[in-house]
Design a protein around this motif. Structure first.
Motif, short mmCIF file in Angstrom:
data_model
loop_
_atom_site.label_atom_id
_atom_site.label_comp_id
_atom_site.label_asym_id
_atom_site.label_seq_id
_atom_site.Cartn_x
_atom_site.Cartn_y
_atom_site.Cartn_z
N ILE A 114 0.84 -1.20 0.00
CA ILE A 114 0.00 0.00 0.00
C ILE A 114 0.88 1.25 0.00
O ILE A 114 0.61 2.21 -0.73
CB ILE A 114 -0.97 -0.01 1.20
N LEU A 115 1.94 1.25 0.79
CA LEU A 115 2.86 2.38 0.83
C LEU A 115 3.52 2.58 -0.54
O LEU A 115 3.61 3.71 -1.03
CB LEU A 115 3.93 2.17 1.90
N LYS A 116 3.94 1.51 -1.17
CA LYS A 116 4.59 1.59 -2.49
C LYS A 116 3.63 2.17 -3.53
O LYS A 116 4.00 3.05 -4.30
CB LYS A 116 5.06 0.20 -2.93
N ILE A 117 2.40 1.71 -3.52
CA ILE A 117 1.40 2.21 -4.48
C ILE A 117 1.10 3.68 -4.21
O ILE A 117 1.02 4.49 -5.13
CB ILE A 117 0.11 1.36 -4.41
N THR A 118 0.97 4.05 -2.94
CA THR A 118 0.71 5.44 -2.58
C THR A 118 1.86 6.34 -3.02
O THR A 118 1.64 7.42 -3.57
CB THR A 118 0.48 5.57 -1.06
N GLN A 119 3.09 5.90 -2.82
CA GLN A 119 4.25 6.68 -3.25
C GLN A 119 4.28 6.84 -4.77
O GLN A 119 4.62 7.91 -5.28
CB GLN A 119 5.53 6.04 -2.75
N GLN A 120 3.89 5.80 -5.50
CA GLN A 120 3.84 5.89 -6.96
C GLN A 120 2.78 6.89 -7.40
O GLN A 120 3.00 7.68 -8.32
CB GLN A 120 3.54 4.52 -7.58
N LEU A 121 1.62 6.88 -6.74
CA LEU A 121 0.55 7.82 -7.08
C LEU A 121 0.99 9.26 -6.81
O LEU A 121 0.73 10.15 -7.62
CB LEU A 121 -0.72 7.49 -6.30
N ILE A 122 1.65 9.49 -5.68
CA ILE A 122 2.14 10.83 -5.35
C ILE A 122 3.18 11.27 -6.38
O ILE A 122 3.15 12.40 -6.87
CB ILE A 122 2.71 10.87 -3.92
N SER A 123 4.08 10.38 -6.73
CA SER A 123 5.11 10.70 -7.72
C SER A 123 4.49 11.04 -9.07
O SER A 123 4.90 12.01 -9.72
CB SER A 123 6.06 9.52 -7.86
#
Length: 98
Positions: A67-76
């Motif tokens: 979930i953290l990885k996906i959230t970081q990708q969305l923010i990026s």
């Protein structure tokens, strides 16, 4: 038809879109809502409903690293879109820096 074929068919003829919105109720409390929308041809409607039900009822949120990885990708991705169109944002009234 296999599940993967169903997903490909929905993706090429429509789509499933999810987002989280936050609304304020009459008492001033903020309420988060998960919104799931879908679009398909009439012939694919049953598959669309089945896939949406799978998403809503069987998604597992236990793996916090994913979930953290996906959230970081969305923010990026969001930051990249802003950086690539910052001149457009600055030109719009009310959005530019004064």
């Amino acid at each position: 038809m296999s599940q993967l074929c169903s997903v490909k068919k929905i993706c090429t003829q429509g789509g499933i879109y999810g987002k989280i919105d936050i609304y304020e109720d009459k008492a001033g409390q903020l309420k988060p809502y998960f919104i799931l929308r879908g679009k398909s041809l009439e012939s694919s409607f049953e598959e669309l409903v089945s896939l949406m039900q799978e998403i809503l009822c069987h998604t597992q949120f236990e793996n916090k690293d994913d979930i953290l990885k996906i959230t970081q990708q969305l923010i990026s991705n969001f930051e990249r879109r802003i950086n690539s169109s910052s001149h457009v944002l600055a030109a719009k009234p009310g959005l530019g820096v004064k």
